[in-house]
Design an enzyme around this catalytic site. Sequence first.
Site, PDB file in Angstrom:
ATOM      1  N   HIS A 221     -29.883 165.484  85.517  1.00 52.74           N
ATOM      2  CA  HIS A 221     -30.373 164.318  85.867  1.00 52.74           C
ATOM      3  C   HIS A 221     -29.546 163.190  84.886  1.00 52.74           C
ATOM      4  O   HIS A 221     -29.229 163.277  84.068  1.00 52.74           O
ATOM      5  CB  HIS A 221     -31.963 164.327  85.718  1.00 52.74           C
ATOM      6  CG  HIS A 221     -32.792 164.790  86.642  1.00 52.74           C
ATOM      7  ND1 HIS A 221     -33.504 164.283  87.717  1.00 52.74           N
ATOM      8  CD2 HIS A 221     -33.044 166.214  86.961  1.00 52.74           C
ATOM      9  CE1 HIS A 221     -33.855 165.097  88.369  1.00 52.74           C
ATOM     10  NE2 HIS A 221     -33.744 166.286  88.170  1.00 52.74           N
ATOM     11  N   HIS A 313      -2.925 140.825  91.921  1.00 51.02           N
ATOM     12  CA  HIS A 313      -3.378 142.203  92.106  1.00 51.02           C
ATOM     13  C   HIS A 313      -3.058 142.638  93.561  1.00 51.02           C
ATOM     14  O   HIS A 313      -2.271 143.694  93.819  1.00 51.02           O
ATOM     15  CB  HIS A 313      -4.582 142.568  91.707  1.00 51.02           C
ATOM     16  CG  HIS A 313      -4.917 142.540  90.294  1.00 51.02           C
ATOM     17  ND1 HIS A 313      -5.934 142.994  89.689  1.00 51.02           N
ATOM     18  CD2 HIS A 313      -3.935 142.073  89.270  1.00 51.02           C
ATOM     19  CE1 HIS A 313      -5.695 143.084  88.346  1.00 51.02           C
ATOM     20  NE2 HIS A 313      -4.568 142.237  88.125  1.00 51.02           N
TER      21      HIS A 313
HETATM   22 ZN   LIG Z   1     -34.307 167.901  89.332  1.00 51.63          ZN
END
Ligand SMILES: [Zn+2]
Length: 547
Positions: A221, A313
């Site tokens: 996570h 650029h």
């Molecule tokens: Zn999870």
Amino acid sequence: MPNFEGFSPRFSSQPIEVYDTTLRDGNQSVGVNFTSNQKLRVAKAFIDSGVDYIEGGWPNQTNPTDLEFFELAKSMDGSHHAHVTAFGMTRAANRKPSEDKNIQALLEAGTKTVTIFGKSWLFQVEKILRTTPTENQSMIRDSVEFLVSRGSQVIYDAEHFFDGFKANQDYALSTLKAAEDGGACRVVLCDTRGGSFPSEIYEVTRRVVSEVNVPVGIHAHNDRGMATANSLFAVSAGATQVQGTMNGLGERVGNADLIEVFANLHLMGIESKLQASKLTSLSRFTYEISGLREDAFKPFVGKYAFAHKGGVHGDAVLKAEAAYEFLDPSTFGNVRAITVSSQAGRASLLSAVHKLGFRLSKDEPKISTLLRELKSLEALGCNLEMAEASMQLLLLRSLSKEPDPFRIIDWEVTAQNTAGKAYAQCKLRVNVNGRTVQANARGNGPVNALDRGLRDVLEMSYKQDFLAKLTGYRVREIDSESATAARVAVYIDFADSTRSWTTVASSTNIIEASLAALVDGYAYGLRMQSKTRRRQKGRGLSSGPKQ
Ligand SMILES: [Zn+2]
């Protein structure tokens, strides 16, 4: 990958498995709520892109959508390589697996593979499960064993594994052994709270890989913004399955983003079945179906991932892409964009002109006129970089012989509140190919009424060629110190079955700005549609609208 003391990557020679949990963990994102039919569409699209495992949800009586999805999934063509998996937890304490409703529901989901999670952290065993460490180990072993005895292939997700390992290594490892003894085909290490650091993930995963005899996965996570890095470090320590979601959807700040993880693995030469060239369309499809706004700045696949603002650029990239790009945008199915703005050089503007199919030389006086017009629009607060369709229309209106498909003659709108109910009505006259068409419409506000009126006219006049849908509307104030007299810029997002585009218009009258952005959006959609038709006719294809 970086080199540091104690780090000696050991990548698997086998392809890394892609385990997607967009439909379960991703469905926990604030603002996301898939229906069972949407889940089916997602599953099919992911299977076509090479995802190995599609976790469809948690089938139980409190999740009717997931039960429905697993019913629908049974009818899916079984010839694909992927596994649709049902997710659930180990049996409850002091209960037989055969008498546990959650375990029964997993079997009833009818998937060949099931994933169950259990506890690895003593703190969770004592405070949340409120059972003994030994009973927790039995819960894991019994549940896996029971499911395997019923013919399931079982993936074991070790919840809070890294926190558990930090608190008590031996106990955390013993829970994995319990799953292995029960017959789990994979053990997956979860950084459930997202609080671990890549070096910790690397060390712990490496230890686990040397202790267990089944393939190891990672489920990270993103609470520290480390989920991509953590997944890559787990793979470098020998993990062979990465669990995550498309675009990193998921509860709180989300899960590991499979797009970023597998794009990086691809660049490192590490194989998987996920097709690199489909990553951009996969990301955009997931945004669209989850109802979330696309992140244009997303690495590899975002609309601006290879956008170069004009000037130095932009000019350099037109000469040599490698000047400001470390990889070819097409690797992941993306395209380069040189945005045209008041900072743009002539070269960037010319590139935009050429992209539309016009041939003009750099010294053509028209280029100077166009640059001046762009500059004055931007001075009025229109950021054309965020609204490429408006910029293209400006060029088309100046360079193309084809007139706009329609033009507003005049309009009138009234807003009122009767018996506590606010609404608006409009009258609209539109010139469509020399013919005047009128509309009267009602809406919940003036912009909504005008939009409905205009749509009525265009649907009637262009029928199946009018495909544009509105997908977003935002107002940005330009000079807020003028208070309610402030100039505003209105941005409107549109989409049809094949493309999405944005327009912008600015005015001190919010209704006028909104109508101008609407007109541009619908005009752009119709122009693009007729271009597609011309091309199809040229190739002798059916001229019907794309379904
Ligand atoms: Zn999870």
